[in-house]
Design a protein around this motif. Structure first.
Motif, PDB file in Angstrom:
ATOM      1  N   ARG A  83      45.473  90.634  63.569  1.00  0.00           N
ATOM      2  CA  ARG A  83      46.320  90.307  62.427  1.00  0.00           C
ATOM      3  C   ARG A  83      45.517  90.120  61.152  1.00  0.00           C
ATOM      4  NH1 ARG A  83      49.697  85.287  64.527  1.00  0.00           N
ATOM      5  NH2 ARG A  83      47.643  84.823  65.412  1.00  0.00           N
ATOM      6  N   SER A  84      44.250  89.770  61.293  1.00  0.00           N
ATOM      7  CA  SER A  84      43.387  89.612  60.114  1.00  0.00           C
ATOM      8  C   SER A  84      42.763  90.923  59.672  1.00  0.00           C
ATOM      9  CB  SER A  84      42.281  88.605  60.415  1.00  0.00           C
ATOM     10  OG  SER A  84      42.811  87.335  60.730  1.00  0.00           O
ATOM     11  N   ALA A  85      43.035  92.026  60.372  1.00  0.00           N
ATOM     12  CA  ALA A  85      42.479  93.316  59.950  1.00  0.00           C
ATOM     13  C   ALA A  85      43.064  93.792  58.630  1.00  0.00           C
ATOM     14  CB  ALA A  85      42.727  94.366  61.037  1.00  0.00           C
ATOM     15  N   TYR A  86      44.199  93.219  58.211  1.00  0.00           N
ATOM     16  CA  TYR A  86      44.747  93.572  56.904  1.00  0.00           C
ATOM     17  C   TYR A  86      43.818  93.152  55.770  1.00  0.00           C
ATOM     18  CZ  TYR A  86      49.124  94.287  59.443  1.00  0.00           C
ATOM     19  OH  TYR A  86      50.082  94.732  60.315  1.00  0.00           O
ATOM     20  N   PHE A  87      42.927  92.207  56.026  1.00  0.00           N
ATOM     21  CA  PHE A  87      42.009  91.729  54.991  1.00  0.00           C
ATOM     22  C   PHE A  87      40.704  92.513  54.964  1.00  0.00           C
ATOM     23  CE2 PHE A  87      44.701  88.110  56.088  1.00  0.00           C
ATOM     24  CZ  PHE A  87      45.086  87.652  54.844  1.00  0.00           C
ATOM     25  N   TRP A  88      40.569  93.526  55.800  1.00  0.00           N
ATOM     26  CA  TRP A  88      39.311  94.267  55.824  1.00  0.00           C
ATOM     27  C   TRP A  88      39.051  95.003  54.516  1.00  0.00           C
ATOM     28  CZ3 TRP A  88      38.114  96.840  61.221  1.00  0.00           C
ATOM     29  CH2 TRP A  88      37.905  95.815  62.155  1.00  0.00           C
ATOM     30  N   LEU A  89      40.063  95.598  53.926  1.00  0.00           N
ATOM     31  CA  LEU A  89      39.859  96.340  52.675  1.00  0.00           C
ATOM     32  C   LEU A  89      39.469  95.415  51.528  1.00  0.00           C
ATOM     33  CD1 LEU A  89      39.883  99.039  51.258  1.00  0.00           C
ATOM     34  CD2 LEU A  89      42.340  98.752  50.841  1.00  0.00           C
ATOM     35  N   PRO A  90      40.210  94.333  51.238  1.00  0.00           N
ATOM     36  CA  PRO A  90      39.732  93.435  50.177  1.00  0.00           C
ATOM     37  C   PRO A  90      38.414  92.747  50.520  1.00  0.00           C
ATOM     38  CG  PRO A  90      41.648  92.491  51.286  1.00  0.00           C
ATOM     39  CD  PRO A  90      41.525  93.901  51.749  1.00  0.00           C
ATOM     40  N   LEU A  91      38.146  92.529  51.800  1.00  0.00           N
ATOM     41  CA  LEU A  91      36.872  91.926  52.174  1.00  0.00           C
ATOM     42  C   LEU A  91      35.714  92.881  51.890  1.00  0.00           C
ATOM     43  CD1 LEU A  91      35.381  89.559  53.480  1.00  0.00           C
ATOM     44  CD2 LEU A  91      35.824  90.601  55.706  1.00  0.00           C
ATOM     45  N   THR A  92      35.906  94.167  52.147  1.00  0.00           N
ATOM     46  CA  THR A  92      34.867  95.154  51.820  1.00  0.00           C
ATOM     47  C   THR A  92      34.641  95.234  50.313  1.00  0.00           C
ATOM     48  OG1 THR A  92      35.514  96.426  53.783  1.00  0.00           O
ATOM     49  CG2 THR A  92      34.183  97.543  52.127  1.00  0.00           C
ATOM     50  N   ALA A  93      35.728  95.193  49.534  1.00  0.00           N
ATOM     51  CA  ALA A  93      35.586  95.200  48.079  1.00  0.00           C
ATOM     52  C   ALA A  93      34.856  93.952  47.589  1.00  0.00           C
ATOM     53  CB  ALA A  93      36.961  95.311  47.429  1.00  0.00           C
ATOM     54  N   CYS A  94      35.172  92.813  48.181  1.00  0.00           N
ATOM     55  CA  CYS A  94      34.482  91.576  47.802  1.00  0.00           C
ATOM     56  C   CYS A  94      33.012  91.631  48.204  1.00  0.00           C
ATOM     57  CB  CYS A  94      35.184  90.388  48.448  1.00  0.00           C
ATOM     58  SG  CYS A  94      34.543  88.778  47.963  1.00  0.00           S
ATOM     59  N   LEU A 103      31.208  84.121  53.003  1.00  0.00           N
ATOM     60  CA  LEU A 103      29.909  84.616  53.454  1.00  0.00           C
ATOM     61  C   LEU A 103      29.469  85.890  52.752  1.00  0.00           C
ATOM     62  CD1 LEU A 103      30.197  84.039  57.307  1.00  0.00           C
ATOM     63  CD2 LEU A 103      28.572  82.938  55.767  1.00  0.00           C
ATOM     64  N   THR A 104      30.318  86.499  51.934  1.00  0.00           N
ATOM     65  CA  THR A 104      29.949  87.767  51.306  1.00  0.00           C
ATOM     66  C   THR A 104      28.728  87.620  50.391  1.00  0.00           C
ATOM     67  OG1 THR A 104      31.618  87.295  49.602  1.00  0.00           O
ATOM     68  CG2 THR A 104      32.266  88.742  51.422  1.00  0.00           C
ATOM     69  N   ILE A 105      28.694  86.560  49.583  1.00  0.00           N
ATOM     70  CA  ILE A 105      27.571  86.384  48.652  1.00  0.00           C
ATOM     71  C   ILE A 105      26.269  86.083  49.397  1.00  0.00           C
ATOM     72  CG2 ILE A 105      26.675  84.944  46.792  1.00  0.00           C
ATOM     73  CD1 ILE A 105      29.425  84.804  45.624  1.00  0.00           C
ATOM     74  N   PRO A 106      26.226  85.127  50.344  1.00  0.00           N
ATOM     75  CA  PRO A 106      24.965  84.944  51.070  1.00  0.00           C
ATOM     76  C   PRO A 106      24.503  86.173  51.845  1.00  0.00           C
ATOM     77  CG  PRO A 106      26.374  83.030  51.359  1.00  0.00           C
ATOM     78  CD  PRO A 106      27.202  84.081  50.700  1.00  0.00           C
TER      79      PRO A 106
END
Length: 284
Positions: free
Chosen positions: A163-174, A116-119
């Motif tokens: 448990r998915s909060a570990y992906f917040w940093l790469p998700l913000t970068a993406c 969903l990052t691109i849309p």
């Protein structure tokens, strides 16, 4: 029964998520321009529409044929010629790729958040493109960027919680890289027809890498606000969920004797009746 409503909903979602905003903006008289033949709309709109369709259907083997048929049908209804294979193939590939990520996103909310990052980045700054002289432009852009990031962080924790909060940093970068992708696609779509591909590629690359510094410089307070907003959103969502059911008892459908070993079976057996031996007279 599920596909009786999901398939028609996916067809509508493909058009609404990808091209409805452009279609309702205004069309030339006497035309049915469902899918404008612009590279940025074919890529971004096709991907967003396929992603929405994949989230509705949820199965890859059904989503991919559906989005390909819908994209081809909309291309035909637009009146575009099938001889323009490059644009048609671009639309089909973008829709199929979005449908693939959408179907995978129904199984993993982290995959859905990354897809969903691109849309979201494409839609975040669209309202402000027509308000260049508005005095509240920074607030509007920042609010939309922060709302998009907060939604993505919330979606990432939808299934697995914290448990998915570990992906917040790469998700913000993406998410920040998605703004560069959108800017690069727009540069390629606006390039003149007879221009050298190398010059267009160089400008698209410069537009991609030139997006990060203004975004971080202008909107970093809004990004921090988005993270602070996502934390209570996830906490309230997890608190509203019912407690998990207890693990099933493997011996629930078996009697109590089933847990006893074979060495203890004598406990439940009836003890045989003892017979007293007659008294023997002593031998005289």
């Amino acid at each position: 029964m599920r596909y009786l409503w999901s398939v028609p909903s996916a067809v509508v979602a493909w058009f609404v998520a990808g091209f409805a905003a452009t279609y309702l903006k205004g069309l030339p008289e006497g035309t049915t321009l469902f899918v404008p033949a612009r590279l940025d709309l074919l890529v971004l709109g096709g991907f967003a529409g396929g992603l929405a369709a994949g989230l509705f259907v949820g199965r890859i083997r059904y989503t991919l044929p559906l989005v390909l048929v819908v994209a081809s049908g909309m291309w035909w209804l637009t009146g575009n010629s099938f001889t323009d294979r490059a644009s048609l193939i671009t639309l089909l590939l973008a829709s199929a790729l979005g449908g693939l990520f959408g179907a995978l996103g129904t199984r993993s909310s982290v995959v859905a958040a990354f897809a969903l990052t691109i849309p979201v980045a494409w839609l975040a700054l669209r309202p402000a493109n027509h308000l260049a002289d508005w005095q509240w432009l920074w607030q509007l852009n920042g609010l939309l960027v922060a709302a998009g990031l907060a939604i993505l962080l919330y979606v990432a924790c939808w299934r697995r919680g914290w448990r998915s909060a570990y992906f917040w940093l790469p998700l913000t970068a993406c998410y920040l890289a998605a703004f560069g992708v959108v800017a690069g696609i727009r540069v390629v779509s606006r390039a003149p027809a007879g221009r050298s591909p190398d010059l267009t590629a160089d400008e698209a690359t410069d537009a991609f890498f030139g997006t990060f510094e203004p975004m971080l410089r202008e909107y970093w307070p809004w990004l921090v606000l988005a993270v602070l907003l996502a934390i209570p959103m996830v906490a309230l969502k997890l608190r509203a969920l019912p407690p998990p059911p207890p693990p099933p008892d493997p011996y629930a459908d078996r009697p109590n004797d089933a847990v006893l070993s074979e060495d203890l079976d004598w406990i439940d057996r009836e003890e045989p009746r003892r017979r007293l031996l007659p008294r023997r007279d002593p031998v005289s």
